[in-house]
Design a protein around this motif. Structure first.
Motif, PDB file in Angstrom:
ATOM      1  N   LEU A 158       0.829  -1.200   0.000  1.00  0.00           N
ATOM      2  CA  LEU A 158       0.000   0.000   0.000  1.00  0.00           C
ATOM      3  C   LEU A 158       0.866   1.254   0.000  1.00  0.00           C
ATOM      4  O   LEU A 158       1.911   1.303   0.632  1.00  0.00           O
ATOM      5  N   ARG A 159       0.372   2.295  -0.692  1.00  0.00           N
ATOM      6  CA  ARG A 159       1.104   3.565  -0.785  1.00  0.00           C
ATOM      7  C   ARG A 159       0.464   4.669   0.041  1.00  0.00           C
ATOM      8  O   ARG A 159       0.981   5.781   0.106  1.00  0.00           O
ATOM      9  N   GLY A 160      -0.676   4.383   0.647  1.00  0.00           N
ATOM     10  CA  GLY A 160      -1.361   5.376   1.464  1.00  0.00           C
ATOM     11  C   GLY A 160      -2.753   4.903   1.826  1.00  0.00           C
ATOM     12  O   GLY A 160      -3.215   3.861   1.352  1.00  0.00           O
ATOM     13  N   CYS A 161      -3.409   5.680   2.687  1.00  0.00           N
ATOM     14  CA  CYS A 161      -4.766   5.346   3.143  1.00  0.00           C
ATOM     15  C   CYS A 161      -5.647   6.576   3.041  1.00  0.00           C
ATOM     16  O   CYS A 161      -5.249   7.678   3.442  1.00  0.00           O
ATOM     17  N   TRP A 162      -6.845   6.369   2.524  1.00  0.00           N
ATOM     18  CA  TRP A 162      -7.836   7.445   2.381  1.00  0.00           C
ATOM     19  C   TRP A 162      -9.047   7.078   3.220  1.00  0.00           C
ATOM     20  O   TRP A 162      -9.753   6.122   2.925  1.00  0.00           O
ATOM     21  N   PHE A 163      -9.263   7.823   4.292  1.00  0.00           N
ATOM     22  CA  PHE A 163     -10.429   7.652   5.163  1.00  0.00           C
ATOM     23  C   PHE A 163     -11.388   8.765   4.781  1.00  0.00           C
ATOM     24  O   PHE A 163     -11.150   9.929   5.076  1.00  0.00           O
ATOM     25  N   VAL A 164     -12.482   8.420   4.112  1.00  0.00           N
ATOM     26  CA  VAL A 164     -13.311   9.444   3.486  1.00  0.00           C
ATOM     27  C   VAL A 164     -14.798   9.183   3.718  1.00  0.00           C
ATOM     28  O   VAL A 164     -15.235   8.042   3.792  1.00  0.00           O
ATOM     29  N   GLY A 165     -15.532  10.264   3.851  1.00  0.00           N
ATOM     30  CA  GLY A 165     -16.978  10.157   3.976  1.00  0.00           C
ATOM     31  C   GLY A 165     -17.603  11.530   3.990  1.00  0.00           C
ATOM     32  O   GLY A 165     -16.916  12.544   4.162  1.00  0.00           O
ATOM     33  N   GLY A 166     -18.896  11.558   3.815  1.00  0.00           N
ATOM     34  CA  GLY A 166     -19.636  12.815   3.810  1.00  0.00           C
ATOM     35  C   GLY A 166     -19.810  13.373   5.204  1.00  0.00           C
ATOM     36  O   GLY A 166     -19.114  12.991   6.147  1.00  0.00           O
ATOM     37  N   THR A 167     -20.762  14.274   5.343  1.00  0.00           N
ATOM     38  CA  THR A 167     -21.082  14.850   6.641  1.00  0.00           C
ATOM     39  C   THR A 167     -22.222  14.040   7.234  1.00  0.00           C
ATOM     40  O   THR A 167     -23.326  14.021   6.695  1.00  0.00           O
ATOM     41  N   ALA A 168     -21.926  13.369   8.329  1.00  0.00           N
ATOM     42  CA  ALA A 168     -22.896  12.467   8.955  1.00  0.00           C
ATOM     43  C   ALA A 168     -23.897  13.240   9.800  1.00  0.00           C
ATOM     44  O   ALA A 168     -23.608  14.324  10.297  1.00  0.00           O
ATOM     45  N   ASN A 169     -25.059  12.648   9.971  1.00  0.00           N
ATOM     46  CA  ASN A 169     -26.073  13.226  10.859  1.00  0.00           C
ATOM     47  C   ASN A 169     -25.956  12.684  12.274  1.00  0.00           C
ATOM     48  O   ASN A 169     -26.123  13.412  13.240  1.00  0.00           O
ATOM     49  N   PHE A 170     -25.696  11.380  12.390  1.00  0.00           N
ATOM     50  CA  PHE A 170     -25.684  10.796  13.729  1.00  0.00           C
ATOM     51  C   PHE A 170     -24.493   9.896  14.016  1.00  0.00           C
ATOM     52  O   PHE A 170     -24.333   9.405  15.126  1.00  0.00           O
ATOM     53  N   THR A 171     -23.626   9.658  13.061  1.00  0.00           N
ATOM     54  CA  THR A 171     -22.434   8.861  13.326  1.00  0.00           C
ATOM     55  C   THR A 171     -21.455   9.696  14.142  1.00  0.00           C
ATOM     56  O   THR A 171     -21.139  10.830  13.768  1.00  0.00           O
ATOM     57  N   GLY A 221     -17.012  14.687   8.286  1.00  0.00           N
ATOM     58  CA  GLY A 221     -17.759  15.745   8.946  1.00  0.00           C
ATOM     59  C   GLY A 221     -18.909  15.146   9.722  1.00  0.00           C
ATOM     60  O   GLY A 221     -19.376  14.054   9.397  1.00  0.00           O
ATOM     61  N   GLY A 222     -19.356  15.852  10.752  1.00  0.00           N
ATOM     62  CA  GLY A 222     -20.484  15.361  11.536  1.00  0.00           C
ATOM     63  C   GLY A 222     -20.272  15.531  13.018  1.00  0.00           C
ATOM     64  O   GLY A 222     -19.358  16.251  13.449  1.00  0.00           O
ATOM     65  N   PRO A 223     -21.108  14.888  13.837  1.00  0.00           N
ATOM     66  CA  PRO A 223     -21.030  15.045  15.286  1.00  0.00           C
ATOM     67  C   PRO A 223     -19.631  14.756  15.836  1.00  0.00           C
ATOM     68  O   PRO A 223     -19.028  13.747  15.510  1.00  0.00           O
ATOM     69  N   ARG A 224     -19.127  15.690  16.622  1.00  0.00           N
ATOM     70  CA  ARG A 224     -17.840  15.611  17.319  1.00  0.00           C
ATOM     71  C   ARG A 224     -16.639  15.611  16.356  1.00  0.00           C
ATOM     72  O   ARG A 224     -15.569  15.143  16.701  1.00  0.00           O
ATOM     73  N   ASP A 225     -16.832  16.169  15.148  1.00  0.00           N
ATOM     74  CA  ASP A 225     -15.717  16.174  14.201  1.00  0.00           C
ATOM     75  C   ASP A 225     -14.579  17.087  14.643  1.00  0.00           C
ATOM     76  O   ASP A 225     -13.407  16.716  14.524  1.00  0.00           O
ATOM     77  N   ILE A 226     -14.881  18.262  15.186  1.00  0.00           N
ATOM     78  CA  ILE A 226     -13.830  19.184  15.614  1.00  0.00           C
ATOM     79  C   ILE A 226     -12.992  18.541  16.719  1.00  0.00           C
ATOM     80  O   ILE A 226     -11.759  18.592  16.697  1.00  0.00           O
ATOM     81  N   GLU A 227     -13.662  17.922  17.663  1.00  0.00           N
ATOM     82  CA  GLU A 227     -12.969  17.209  18.745  1.00  0.00           C
ATOM     83  C   GLU A 227     -12.075  16.101  18.177  1.00  0.00           C
ATOM     84  O   GLU A 227     -10.928  15.922  18.596  1.00  0.00           O
ATOM     85  N   ALA A 228     -12.603  15.379  17.196  1.00  0.00           N
ATOM     86  CA  ALA A 228     -11.833  14.297  16.564  1.00  0.00           C
ATOM     87  C   ALA A 228     -10.606  14.842  15.846  1.00  0.00           C
ATOM     88  O   ALA A 228      -9.510  14.290  15.972  1.00  0.00           O
ATOM     89  N   PHE A 229     -10.760  15.937  15.104  1.00  0.00           N
ATOM     90  CA  PHE A 229      -9.651  16.493  14.345  1.00  0.00           C
ATOM     91  C   PHE A 229      -8.550  17.007  15.273  1.00  0.00           C
ATOM     92  O   PHE A 229      -7.359  16.842  14.988  1.00  0.00           O
ATOM     93  N   GLU A 230      -8.942  17.648  16.374  1.00  0.00           N
ATOM     94  CA  GLU A 230      -7.946  18.123  17.339  1.00  0.00           C
ATOM     95  C   GLU A 230      -7.162  16.958  17.933  1.00  0.00           C
ATOM     96  O   GLU A 230      -5.944  17.030  18.084  1.00  0.00           O
ATOM     97  N   GLU A 231      -7.863  15.883  18.247  1.00  0.00           N
ATOM     98  CA  GLU A 231      -7.199  14.703  18.801  1.00  0.00           C
ATOM     99  C   GLU A 231      -6.290  14.044  17.760  1.00  0.00           C
ATOM    100  O   GLU A 231      -5.182  13.602  18.077  1.00  0.00           O
ATOM    101  N   LEU A 232      -6.735  13.994  16.515  1.00  0.00           N
ATOM    102  CA  LEU A 232      -5.896  13.445  15.441  1.00  0.00           C
ATOM    103  C   LEU A 232      -4.609  14.248  15.279  1.00  0.00           C
ATOM    104  O   LEU A 232      -3.527  13.672  15.103  1.00  0.00           O
ATOM    105  N   LYS A 233      -4.713  15.567  15.334  1.00  0.00           N
ATOM    106  CA  LYS A 233      -3.518  16.408  15.224  1.00  0.00           C
ATOM    107  C   LYS A 233      -2.546  16.125  16.362  1.00  0.00           C
ATOM    108  O   LYS A 233      -1.328  16.012  16.146  1.00  0.00           O
ATOM    109  N   ARG A 234      -3.088  15.994  17.569  1.00  0.00           N
ATOM    110  CA  ARG A 234      -2.246  15.709  18.740  1.00  0.00           C
ATOM    111  C   ARG A 234      -1.575  14.341  18.586  1.00  0.00           C
ATOM    112  O   ARG A 234      -0.365  14.201  18.773  1.00  0.00           O
ATOM    113  N   ILE A 235      -2.358  13.333  18.211  1.00  0.00           N
ATOM    114  CA  ILE A 235      -1.835  11.971  18.047  1.00  0.00           C
ATOM    115  C   ILE A 235      -0.820  11.913  16.918  1.00  0.00           C
ATOM    116  O   ILE A 235       0.238  11.287  17.033  1.00  0.00           O
ATOM    117  N   GLY A 236      -1.133  12.571  15.799  1.00  0.00           N
ATOM    118  CA  GLY A 236      -0.225  12.569  14.652  1.00  0.00           C
ATOM    119  C   GLY A 236       1.135  13.147  15.010  1.00  0.00           C
ATOM    120  O   GLY A 236       2.175  12.588  14.637  1.00  0.00           O
TER     121      GLY A 236
END
Length: 195
Positions: free
Chosen positions: A105-118, A147-162
């Protein structure tokens, strides 16, 4: 129709959408949802021949549109899978390990729209738990668009973990069209000279 299999006197060998026996990864992915109907994460999974970009997509229609975009930008998806219905993080962890276990594998793409309840935080933390077990190289590009519920929280945590654990995350939210991140993924996986 596999649901009518018990009625048949002649048993046919199992085969998948492509008319071939299922791969080990396809069989393992199906087990993720067995006996647990809280969201889906492995029921729809196929290995694609000659692909080298791992895809973890959300939602059926969006998944297909994104795969089409990846191919249009000359990317080679290694698999097709989708998760939906707010699956718990354990399911995403298992799916991630299956998707990323493929060699070459040369990379990973985690992709999806803006969720309503996920719960985006839970699904992305499940993804991270899977990454921690696979341990990709620090240069391995991981493009995330969600995008969706708790996305900002998730992105901040991803930045910290990364930063702390050395993952090469490229994070995009709902302000970025899903399909435009296909081009980002292709450029990172193959370099800007990919034709």
């Amino acid at each position: 129709d596999d649901d009518a299999d018990f009625r048949r006197e002649i048993k046919f060998p199992e085969r998948n959408l492509f008319g071939r026996p299922p791969t080990k990864a396809e069989i393992e992915a199906r087990k993720i949802d067995q006996g647990d109907h809280k969201g889906t994460a492995g029921s729809v999974y196929w290995d694609l021949r000659d692909g080298d970009i791992a895809v973890i997509a959300a939602g059926g229609g969006g998944s297909i549109v994104n795969i089409d975009a990846l191919i249009a930008f000359r990317g080679k998806p290694a698999n097709y899978t989708e998760h939906s219905g707010n699956p718990p993080r354990e399911k995403l962890k298992k799916l991630t390990k299956i998707v990323l276990s493929r060699p070459g594998l040369r990379g990973c793409w985690f992709v999806g729209g803006t969720a309503n309840f996920t719960d985006i935080y839970e699904t992305l933390m499940g993804f991270v738990e899977g990454l921690r077990e696979i341990k990709p190289k620090p240069t391995y590009p991981i493009v995330i668009r969600r995008g969706g519920p708790r996305d900002i929280e998730a992105f901040e945590e991803l930045k910290r973990i990364g930063k702390k654990e050395g993952y090469n995350f490229h994070i995009f939210g709902k302000e970025t069209p899903m399909t435009s991140t296909a081009k980002v993924m292709v450029n990172l996986a193959y370099g800007n000279t990919h034709k």
